[in-house]
Design an enzyme around this catalytic site. Structure first.
Site, short mmCIF file in Angstrom:
data_model
loop_
_atom_site.label_atom_id
_atom_site.label_comp_id
_atom_site.label_asym_id
_atom_site.label_seq_id
_atom_site.Cartn_x
_atom_site.Cartn_y
_atom_site.Cartn_z
N ARG A 76 6.12 -0.40 -5.92
CA ARG A 76 5.93 -1.29 -4.78
C ARG A 76 4.78 -2.29 -5.00
NH1 ARG A 76 8.70 -0.17 -0.15
NH2 ARG A 76 9.69 1.85 0.02
N GLU B 297 29.41 -12.85 9.20
CA GLU B 297 29.69 -12.06 8.01
C GLU B 297 29.88 -10.58 8.29
OE1 GLU B 297 26.59 -11.83 4.97
OE2 GLU B 297 25.05 -12.13 6.48
N TRP C 135 -3.01 -2.99 -1.58
CA TRP C 135 -2.85 -4.43 -1.77
C TRP C 135 -3.89 -5.05 -0.85
CZ3 TRP C 135 -0.86 -7.43 -5.15
CH2 TRP C 135 0.42 -7.29 -5.67
N GLU D 157 21.23 -19.30 10.46
CA GLU D 157 21.13 -17.94 9.94
C GLU D 157 21.67 -16.92 10.96
OE1 GLU D 157 20.83 -16.58 7.24
OE2 GLU D 157 20.14 -14.55 7.63
N LYS E 140 24.77 -14.38 10.17
CA LYS E 140 24.68 -12.93 10.35
C LYS E 140 25.87 -12.42 11.15
CE LYS E 140 22.55 -11.88 7.92
NZ LYS E 140 21.88 -12.83 7.08
N ASN F 92 -2.46 2.05 5.67
CA ASN F 92 -1.56 0.93 5.40
C ASN F 92 -1.45 0.12 6.68
OD1 ASN F 92 -1.05 2.14 3.01
ND2 ASN F 92 1.09 2.65 3.42
N GLY F 93 -1.54 -1.18 6.57
CA GLY F 93 -1.38 -2.01 7.77
C GLY F 93 -2.52 -2.97 7.92
N CYS G 18 0.83 -1.19 0.00
CA CYS G 18 0.00 0.00 0.00
C CYS G 18 0.87 1.25 0.00
CB CYS G 18 -0.88 0.02 1.24
SG CYS G 18 -1.94 -1.41 1.37
N LYS H 133 26.97 -7.90 -2.48
CA LYS H 133 25.53 -8.11 -2.28
C LYS H 133 25.01 -9.19 -3.22
CE LYS H 133 21.50 -7.31 -0.56
NZ LYS H 133 21.25 -8.07 0.70
N HIS I 33 28.05 -35.56 19.28
CA HIS I 33 28.85 -36.40 18.38
C HIS I 33 30.19 -35.75 18.04
CE1 HIS I 33 25.55 -39.18 18.07
NE2 HIS I 33 24.74 -38.17 17.81
C1 AGP Z 1 23.60 -13.18 3.64
O1 AGP Z 1 23.47 -12.12 4.49
C2 AGP Z 1 24.23 -12.91 2.32
N1 AGP Z 1 23.91 -11.71 1.76
C3 AGP Z 1 24.26 -14.12 1.38
O2 AGP Z 1 24.35 -15.30 2.10
C4 AGP Z 1 23.09 -14.21 0.38
O3 AGP Z 1 21.92 -14.60 1.01
C5 AGP Z 1 23.49 -15.21 -0.74
O4 AGP Z 1 24.64 -14.74 -1.39
C6 AGP Z 1 22.38 -15.41 -1.73
O5 AGP Z 1 22.04 -14.23 -2.36
P1 AGP Z 1 20.70 -14.10 -3.17
O6 AGP Z 1 19.58 -14.22 -2.19
O7 AGP Z 1 20.76 -12.76 -3.82
O8 AGP Z 1 20.67 -15.21 -4.16
#
Ligand code: AGP
Length: 614
Positions: free
Chosen positions: A27, A494, A74, A487, A491, A100-101, A2, A609, A510
């Site tokens: 969006r 990295e 939406w 995950e 986080k 929105n919400g 929205c 990224k 193990h």
């Molecule tokens: C995690 O924080 C990373 N940015 C990395 O693991 C990422 O998820 C991975 O490279 C996959 O990227 P994608 O979702 O653009 O395919």
């Protein structure tokens, strides 16, 4: 998702409002509308479909006025048809609201209003806001008082703008929670703007005020006054947005990662909106239409992805196997492409990717295609290859994710996979319509649950500060939250460069348990899920070896309160949705450690990224 635009000034409002909506088109939405005030009358035009349908309608039946509000919707409550589009008005057309919400207590409020004789003209939750304000105004309250009273009755995360014919020289706007932002634009010569997002108003002004959650504002041609929902005045802070739109988008946050963590309630709401109907339980993905016959013919789903996206597939496997009883295999995409996987025409290869351009993921998709599988993807970047080459896709609808460390592009696909699993289960006859409705109903609370975790960010910050110099740690989880441990560890490693190992808790005995001592903190993901008791014994074992324990646990869990050194509390949630909520404190924990260490949070060393090479 929205979008909201509002205007008060001396120029015709409609072109400004429609132009603002155009800037928010990216969006996504399924209907649009506009309301303006003229000579004490509110006039509305609303249309299902694309913005151009509304623009054509306005060309046929013009609207004039110098105060107005507009919206792209939406659907969440009620299908995308004209009468469910915003703005919504009261029967006398003296009030109009865009929103929105999700009003979580909408059903109770609607029933209360209907018992008082109010007739509803739409299926939306938004309409209760109109009638509540109307009721208070009819009792003699001013617009501001009536709006405040009404807003205080709403549960959930919401952003709202109100237009009133009785007090024509103002707009009321409010932000309740993080699911919808509100930015107020301070123009020149008696012009003011309101929007859900900066792009809608940046061509008019760069002097803006961001409302914080729990604030409302009265916007007149002279400026804006901001209040808390209790009516306490708040100093109006005007920020000048730099010309660099990317920097502008960072808003008040120090890093994009923090901004994106806090955007999750909204991202999750947008993920749900347009796909589910909370009244009927129906789920529909317009870009992944599915018939019962197709759903029944799937013999297996191969889920494949990299990094954070791969972790979503581990949750997806549990959900699809439980709800739809389809066997699911998950494989890291860089392995899938060389594993000569057993794939045939009766199978689906489902890839998850934020960028949609990750080389390994695309190669895995090609492998699946070559072997005759149906290709599905869950992707954020519109027009990316993973979207284009798929036979059907689900778009994440979380907006751009700038920080290398993925956050909102982790939680949103978890919800997509939940909806997909429910829908597959329903279409295969494994879930009754009643069960589907119940599973869907839970979704409306997800943004609010995440919101609750975010409200405790400062407590998490303090724990992060305490542990910022650790060099190693374990993240443990089981079952559906094994992925949360993986995950959480990813986080931390990295962005902070601290060695963090995500491990299935049952495997510790193990081998890895040999590593536990007082210098090896254990972060235990232990919400109230079917694996709770098993996790508890792992926590006891870690404690007995002297390891400090930080737990992610459910509010009110006294056993964990006694056992763990620190606890990140999360609200009580259905276990199938617990990964969406349990990861949030771990995102914040990683963020605050990296920020305290003075590291480049958004651009960690050696990382990109989008990994478009092998
Ligand atoms: C995690 O924080 C990373 N940015 C990395 O693991 C990422 O998820 C991975 O490279 C996959 O990227 P994608 O979702 O653009 O395919």
């Amino acid at each position: 998702m929205c979008g909201i635009v509002g205007y008060i000034g001396h120029r015709p409002a409609v072109p400004i409002l429609l132009n603002g909506l155009k800037r928010l088109e990216y969006r996504g939405y399924d209907s649009a509308g506009v309301a303006v005030l003229r000579n004490g009358q509110i006039e509305v035009r609303r249309k299902a479909g694309k913005l151009r349908v509304l623009i054509e309608e306005v060309a046929r039946n013009p609207l004039e006025g110098m105060v107005g509000i507009a919206h792209t919707r939406w659907a969440t409550h009620g299908e995308p048809i004209d009468r469910n589009a915003h703005p919504h008005v009261n029967p006398h057309r003296t009030l109009a609201v865009v929103h929105n919400g999700i009003v979580e207590n909408f059903l109770a409020l609607r029933e209360e209003l209907e018992s008082e004789g109010v007739t509803f003209a739409s299926d939306t939750d938004t309409e209760v806001i109109v009638h509540l304000i109307d009721r208070h105004m009819q009792a003699g309250r001013s617009l501001v008082e009536a709006a405040r009273e009404a807003l205080r009755m709403l549960k959930g995360s919401n952003a709202i703008v109100v237009l009133s014919a009785q007090e024509p020289d103002k707009l009321i706007t409010a932000r309740l929670g993080n699911a919808g932002g509100i930015v107020i634009g301070h123009g020149e010569d008696g012009e003011m703007f309101v929007a859900s997002d900066l792009p809608a108003i940046l061509e008019h002004t760069r002097r803006v005020t961001f409302l914080e959650p729990g604030q409302m504002a009265v916007v007149t041609r002279e400026g804006a006054q901001v209040f808390t929902l209790e009516g306490e005045p708040v100093a109006v802070e005007i920020t000048t947005v730099p010309w660099d739109i990317t920097a502008a988008e960072k808003g008040p946050y120090k890093h994009f990662m923090l901004k994106e963590i806090f955007e999750q309630p909204r991202a999750l709401m947008d993920t749900i909106a347009g796909r589910v109907d909370f009244r009927t339980g129906e789920i529909a993905f317009s870009t992944l239409p599915l018939t019962s016959e197709q759903a029944r013919s799937i013999s297996k789903i191969h889920m494949t992805a990299c990094g954070t996206a791969y972790h979503t597939t581990l949750v997806g496997k549990v959900l699809v196997e439980r709800l739809a009883r389809i066997p699911v295999e998950t494989m890291i995409a860089s392995e899938f492409r060389y594993a000569d996987p057993i794939v045939d025409e009766s199978m689906v290869v489902l890839a998850v990717s934020q960028s949609g351009e990750t080389a390994d993921t695309l190669a895995a998709m090609h492998e699946g295609k070559q072997k005759g599988a149906t290709l599905w993807s869950i992707v954020n970047v519109i027009g990316s290859q993973a979207m284009r080459i798929a036979d059907g896709y689900i778009s994440m609808q979380v907006g751009p994710e700038i920080s290398v460390a993925s956050t909102k592009a982790y939680t949103a696909p978890l919800v997509d996979l939940y909806m997909l699993a429910v829908q597959l289960g329903f279409l295969r006859g494994r879930i009754t319509p009643e069960e589907r409705l119940e599973l869907v109903e839970h979704l409306q609370y997800v943004p609010g649950w995440v919101e609750q975790v975010l409200s405790r960010a400062e407590a998490i910050h303090q724990v992060a500060f305490k542990y910022r110099h650790m060099r190693h740690c374990f993240y443990l989880g089981r079952g559906i939250n094994m992925a949360t441990a993986y995950e959480g560890a990813l986080k931390l490693k990295e962005i902070s460069y601290i060695h963090a190992e995500g491990y299935p808790a049952g495997e510790m005995k193990h081998g890895p348990i040999a590593l536990l001592d007082e210098d090896m903190p254990v972060i235990a993901v232990i919400p109230q899920d079917p694996w709770y008791e098993k996790m508890l014994s792992q926590v006891e074992q870690a404690k007995s070896r002297g390891a400090p324990v930080i737990a992610v646990a459910t509010e009110g869990d006294e056993r964990i309160a006694d056992l763990a050194d620190e606890v990140f509390w999360i609200p009580k949630v259905p276990w199938m949705l617990s990964p969406v909520v349990a990861i949030v404190p771990l995102q914040l924990f990683a963020y605050y450690i990296a920020a305290e260490l003075g590291l480049d949070v958004d651009q960690p060393r050696n990382l990109a990224k989008s990994v478009t090479v092998e």
